[in-house]
Motif scaffolding. Structure first.
Motif, PDB file in Angstrom:
ATOM      1  N   ASP A  68       0.843  -1.195   0.000  1.00 27.56           N
ATOM      2  CA  ASP A  68       0.000   0.000   0.000  1.00 27.56           C
ATOM      3  C   ASP A  68       0.884   1.253   0.000  1.00 27.56           C
ATOM      4  OD1 ASP A  68       0.878   0.487   2.636  1.00 27.56           O
ATOM      5  OD2 ASP A  68      -0.825  -0.569   3.498  1.00 27.56           O
ATOM      6  N   LYS A  69       0.259   2.416  -0.085  1.00 30.75           N
ATOM      7  CA  LYS A  69       0.975   3.682  -0.202  1.00 30.75           C
ATOM      8  C   LYS A  69       1.904   3.925   0.980  1.00 30.75           C
ATOM      9  CE  LYS A  69       0.138   8.625  -0.905  1.00 30.75           C
ATOM     10  NZ  LYS A  69      -0.928   9.668  -1.095  1.00 30.75           N
ATOM     11  N   LYS A  70       1.411   3.661   2.188  1.00 32.68           N
ATOM     12  CA  LYS A  70       2.212   3.898   3.396  1.00 32.68           C
ATOM     13  C   LYS A  70       3.471   3.031   3.397  1.00 32.68           C
ATOM     14  CE  LYS A  70       1.902   4.046   8.447  1.00 32.68           C
ATOM     15  NZ  LYS A  70       1.016   3.849   9.630  1.00 32.68           N
ATOM     16  N   GLN A  71       3.349   1.777   2.990  1.00 36.50           N
ATOM     17  CA  GLN A  71       4.508   0.882   2.950  1.00 36.50           C
ATOM     18  C   GLN A  71       5.526   1.361   1.918  1.00 36.50           C
ATOM     19  OE1 GLN A  71       2.047  -2.672   2.294  1.00 36.50           O
ATOM     20  NE2 GLN A  71       2.959  -3.592   4.138  1.00 36.50           N
ATOM     21  N   LEU A  72       5.042   1.824   0.773  1.00 36.91           N
ATOM     22  CA  LEU A  72       5.942   2.328  -0.272  1.00 36.91           C
ATOM     23  C   LEU A  72       6.690   3.570   0.209  1.00 36.91           C
ATOM     24  CD1 LEU A  72       3.623   1.912  -3.389  1.00 36.91           C
ATOM     25  CD2 LEU A  72       5.671   0.575  -2.869  1.00 36.91           C
ATOM     26  N   ILE A  73       5.974   4.458   0.902  1.00 31.80           N
ATOM     27  CA  ILE A  73       6.611   5.665   1.429  1.00 31.80           C
ATOM     28  C   ILE A  73       7.695   5.299   2.440  1.00 31.80           C
ATOM     29  CG2 ILE A  73       6.229   7.707   2.876  1.00 31.80           C
ATOM     30  CD1 ILE A  73       3.502   8.013   1.538  1.00 31.80           C
ATOM     31  N   ASN A  74       7.425   4.329   3.302  1.00 35.18           N
ATOM     32  CA  ASN A  74       8.417   3.906   4.298  1.00 35.18           C
ATOM     33  C   ASN A  74       9.667   3.333   3.640  1.00 35.18           C
ATOM     34  OD1 ASN A  74       6.887   4.676   6.511  1.00 35.18           O
ATOM     35  ND2 ASN A  74       5.881   2.679   6.709  1.00 35.18           N
ATOM     36  N   ILE A  75       9.501   2.576   2.571  1.00 33.87           N
ATOM     37  CA  ILE A  75      10.651   2.023   1.844  1.00 33.87           C
ATOM     38  C   ILE A  75      11.515   3.153   1.287  1.00 33.87           C
ATOM     39  CG2 ILE A  75      11.329   0.780  -0.250  1.00 33.87           C
ATOM     40  CD1 ILE A  75       8.991  -1.107   0.232  1.00 33.87           C
ATOM     41  N   ILE A  76      10.856   4.154   0.711  1.00 34.96           N
ATOM     42  CA  ILE A  76      11.584   5.287   0.130  1.00 34.96           C
ATOM     43  C   ILE A  76      12.310   6.075   1.218  1.00 34.96           C
ATOM     44  CG2 ILE A  76      11.315   7.498  -1.071  1.00 34.96           C
ATOM     45  CD1 ILE A  76       8.987   6.216  -2.613  1.00 34.96           C
ATOM     46  N   GLU A  78      13.364   5.010   4.129  1.00 36.87           N
ATOM     47  CA  GLU A  78      14.493   4.212   4.617  1.00 36.87           C
ATOM     48  C   GLU A  78      15.683   4.347   3.673  1.00 36.87           C
ATOM     49  OE1 GLU A  78      13.217   0.214   5.154  1.00 36.87           O
ATOM     50  OE2 GLU A  78      11.835   0.688   6.795  1.00 36.87           O
ATOM     51  N   GLN A  79      15.402   4.373   2.377  1.00 41.31           N
ATOM     52  CA  GLN A  79      16.475   4.502   1.393  1.00 41.31           C
ATOM     53  C   GLN A  79      17.140   5.870   1.479  1.00 41.31           C
ATOM     54  OE1 GLN A  79      17.672   2.145  -0.394  1.00 41.31           O
ATOM     55  NE2 GLN A  79      19.118   3.334  -1.625  1.00 41.31           N
ATOM     56  N   THR A  80      16.346   6.918   1.746  1.00 46.57           N
ATOM     57  CA  THR A  80      16.919   8.264   1.829  1.00 46.57           C
ATOM     58  C   THR A  80      17.878   8.408   3.006  1.00 46.57           C
ATOM     59  OG1 THR A  80      15.073   9.102   3.171  1.00 46.57           O
ATOM     60  CG2 THR A  80      14.872   9.296   0.778  1.00 46.57           C
ATOM     61  N   GLU A  81      17.683   7.610   4.065  1.00 45.41           N
ATOM     62  CA  GLU A  81      18.567   7.689   5.226  1.00 45.41           C
ATOM     63  C   GLU A  81      19.970   7.184   4.911  1.00 45.41           C
ATOM     64  OE1 GLU A  81      16.819   5.614   8.463  1.00 45.41           O
ATOM     65  OE2 GLU A  81      15.067   6.925   8.635  1.00 45.41           O
ATOM     66  N   ASP A  82      20.077   6.210   4.017  1.00 36.87           N
ATOM     67  CA  ASP A  82      21.370   5.574   3.738  1.00 36.87           C
ATOM     68  C   ASP A  82      22.037   6.069   2.461  1.00 36.87           C
ATOM     69  OD1 ASP A  82      21.006   3.967   6.006  1.00 36.87           O
ATOM     70  OD2 ASP A  82      19.854   2.498   4.864  1.00 36.87           O
ATOM     71  N   ASP A  83      21.262   6.669   1.562  1.00 36.70           N
ATOM     72  CA  ASP A  83      21.786   7.042   0.246  1.00 36.70           C
ATOM     73  C   ASP A  83      21.649   8.548   0.058  1.00 36.70           C
ATOM     74  OD1 ASP A  83      22.387   7.429  -2.426  1.00 36.70           O
ATOM     75  OD2 ASP A  83      21.352   5.620  -3.103  1.00 36.70           O
ATOM     76  N   VAL A  84      22.761   9.284   0.237  1.00 34.06           N
ATOM     77  CA  VAL A  84      22.709  10.739   0.165  1.00 34.06           C
ATOM     78  C   VAL A  84      22.401  11.221  -1.245  1.00 34.06           C
ATOM     79  CG1 VAL A  84      25.198  10.994  -0.259  1.00 34.06           C
ATOM     80  CG2 VAL A  84      23.912  12.868   0.798  1.00 34.06           C
ATOM     81  N   VAL A  85      22.847  10.488  -2.271  1.00 32.52           N
ATOM     82  CA  VAL A  85      22.556  10.876  -3.649  1.00 32.52           C
ATOM     83  C   VAL A  85      21.052  10.794  -3.911  1.00 32.52           C
ATOM     84  CG1 VAL A  85      22.878  10.265  -6.078  1.00 32.52           C
ATOM     85  CG2 VAL A  85      24.826  10.222  -4.513  1.00 32.52           C
ATOM     86  N   PHE A  86      20.458   9.676  -3.504  1.00 33.21           N
ATOM     87  CA  PHE A  86      19.016   9.499  -3.663  1.00 33.21           C
ATOM     88  C   PHE A  86      18.265  10.548  -2.852  1.00 33.21           C
ATOM     89  CE2 PHE A  86      15.004   7.377  -2.325  1.00 33.21           C
ATOM     90  CZ  PHE A  86      14.432   7.219  -3.578  1.00 33.21           C
ATOM     91  N   ARG A  87      18.739  10.814  -1.637  1.00 31.74           N
ATOM     92  CA  ARG A  87      18.092  11.805  -0.773  1.00 31.74           C
ATOM     93  C   ARG A  87      18.123  13.188  -1.402  1.00 31.74           C
ATOM     94  NH1 ARG A  87      20.659  10.788   3.645  1.00 31.74           N
ATOM     95  NH2 ARG A  87      22.242  12.411   3.615  1.00 31.74           N
ATOM     96  N   ASN A  88      19.265  13.587  -1.963  1.00 33.33           N
ATOM     97  CA  ASN A  88      19.361  14.905  -2.593  1.00 33.33           C
ATOM     98  C   ASN A  88      18.454  15.014  -3.818  1.00 33.33           C
ATOM     99  OD1 ASN A  88      21.189  15.601  -0.670  1.00 33.33           O
ATOM    100  ND2 ASN A  88      22.927  15.855  -2.042  1.00 33.33           N
ATOM    101  N   ALA A  89      18.415  13.931  -4.613  1.00 37.59           N
ATOM    102  CA  ALA A  89      17.571  13.944  -5.804  1.00 37.59           C
ATOM    103  C   ALA A  89      16.108  14.095  -5.424  1.00 37.59           C
ATOM    104  CB  ALA A  89      17.784  12.663  -6.603  1.00 37.59           C
ATOM    105  N   LEU A  90      15.691  13.386  -4.381  1.00 38.33           N
ATOM    106  CA  LEU A  90      14.304  13.454  -3.930  1.00 38.33           C
ATOM    107  C   LEU A  90      14.015  14.798  -3.265  1.00 38.33           C
ATOM    108  CD1 LEU A  90      11.849  11.576  -3.953  1.00 38.33           C
ATOM    109  CD2 LEU A  90      12.462  10.840  -1.658  1.00 38.33           C
TER     110      LEU A  90
END
Length: 244
Positions: A68-76, A78-90
Motif C-alpha cells: 500500500d501507499k504507506k509501505q511504499l513511502i516507508n521504503i523510500i 528508509e532509502q533516503t537515510e542511507d543514500d545521500v545521492v538518492f536523498r538529494n535527488a528526492l
C-alpha cells in the motif's frame, strides 16, 4: 568516427569547453557496444545479463504492486537515510514542488549548503560528489521553469558562492564541477534579466561573487545591461573601496 579517427563534440557546458564529458563517454560506450554486436562478440553473455536483470526488475515490480501507499513511502524514506545521492535527488523535487506560501528560503539554502560541501574531494571521489551536487541544478532549473525568478536569483548566487569555495578544494580534472558552476551562472544571469533586481543590490551581489571567483569562471561583463548606469556606478564604487 571518420577514417578510423575519433572526433567528438557536445553542446553541454563541459563539452563546450572542449572536454570529453559524461555524455560523450555514454555515446562512446554505446558505439563500442554496437561494434561488438556487429562482430558477433559478447552476444550470448549480454543476452543472459539482460534476461537476469529483466527478471529481477519484474520480481521487484510485482512485489511493490502488492504494497500500500504507506509501505511504499516507508521504503523510500528508509532509502533516503542511507543514500545521500538518492536523498538529494528526492529533496530537490520536494522543495521545488512547495507552493509559494510554504516557501522556506533558509531550508532551501540548507539543502544547497549540505550538497555543495567545501571539504577536499579527490579525483576518485568526484563522480559521487557530482551526483550529490547535480540535484541543486535540478532544483534551480525547476524553479526557473516555474518562473520563480526572484528565488532563482537568490539561490543560484548562493550556490555560486559555495561553489567558488568548493572549486578550490576539489580535483576537477575532468571539468564536471566547472560545468555545474556554468549552469548556476547561466540560471543566475537569465533570472536577473527576468526578475530585474534592485541595481545596487545586484551590483553588491556581483561584486561579492567576483571577489570569490578566483579562477575567472564567470564572465561578469554579461551583466552590464542588467546593472544599468546606477548599478555600474555602484560596482565601480565598491571596487575602488576594495583596492584603495
Amino acid at each position: 568516427v571518420h577514417h578510423n579517427e575519433l572526433d567528438y563534440t557536445c553542446n553541454c557546458p563541459v563539452g563546450q569547453r572542449g572536454l570529453f564529458c559524461k555524455h560523450l563517454v555514454a555515446t562512446g560506450l554505446a558505439w563500442l557496444g554496437e561494434q561488438q554486436n556487429e562482430s558477433g562478440e559478447a552476444k550470448v553473455s549480454k543476452g543472459k545479463n539482460k534476461t537476469r536483470k529483466s527478471d529481477i526488475f519484474e520480481t521487484i515490480r510485482d512485489h511493490l504492486a502488492t504494497l500500500d501507499k504507506k509501505q511504499l513511502i516507508n521504503i523510500i524514506l528508509e532509502q533516503t537515510e542511507d543514500d545521500v545521492v538518492f536523498r538529494n535527488a528526492l529533496s530537490s523535487k520536494a522543495l521545488a514542488s512547495l507552493p509559494i506560501s510554504e516557501w522556506d528560503l533558509k531550508g532551501h539554502k540548507d539543502f544547497i549548503r549540505k550538497a555543495i560541501q567545501t571539504d577536499f574531494v579527490d579525483y576518485r571521489s568526484m563522480y559521487r560528489y557530482l551526483q550529490k551536487v547535480e540535484p541543486v541544478c535540478e532544483l534551480i532549473a525547476q524553479l526557473y521553469e516555474q518562473k520563480n525568478f526572484e528565488h532563482v536569483t537568490t539561490l543560484s548566487a548562493y550556490a555560486l558562492r559555495l561553489g567558488f569555495t568548493a572549486y578550490n578544494n576539489v580535483d576537477d580534472s575532468d571539468g564536471g564541477f566547472g560545468g555545474v558552476l556554468d549552469e548556476f551562472s547561466d540560471y543566475h544571469y537569465r533570472s536577473c534579466q527576468e526578475y530585474q533586481p534592485d541595481k545596487k543590490q545586484l551590483a553588491k551581489s556581483l561584486f561579492d561573487l567576483q571577489m570569490k571567483d578566483g579562477w575567472g569562471l564567470v564572465d561578469f561583463r554579461l551583466y552590464k545591461k542588467s546593472l544599468g548606469k546606477q548599478g555600474l556606478e555602484h560596482f565601480k564604487t565598491l571596487a575602488t573601496k576594495q583596492w584603495q
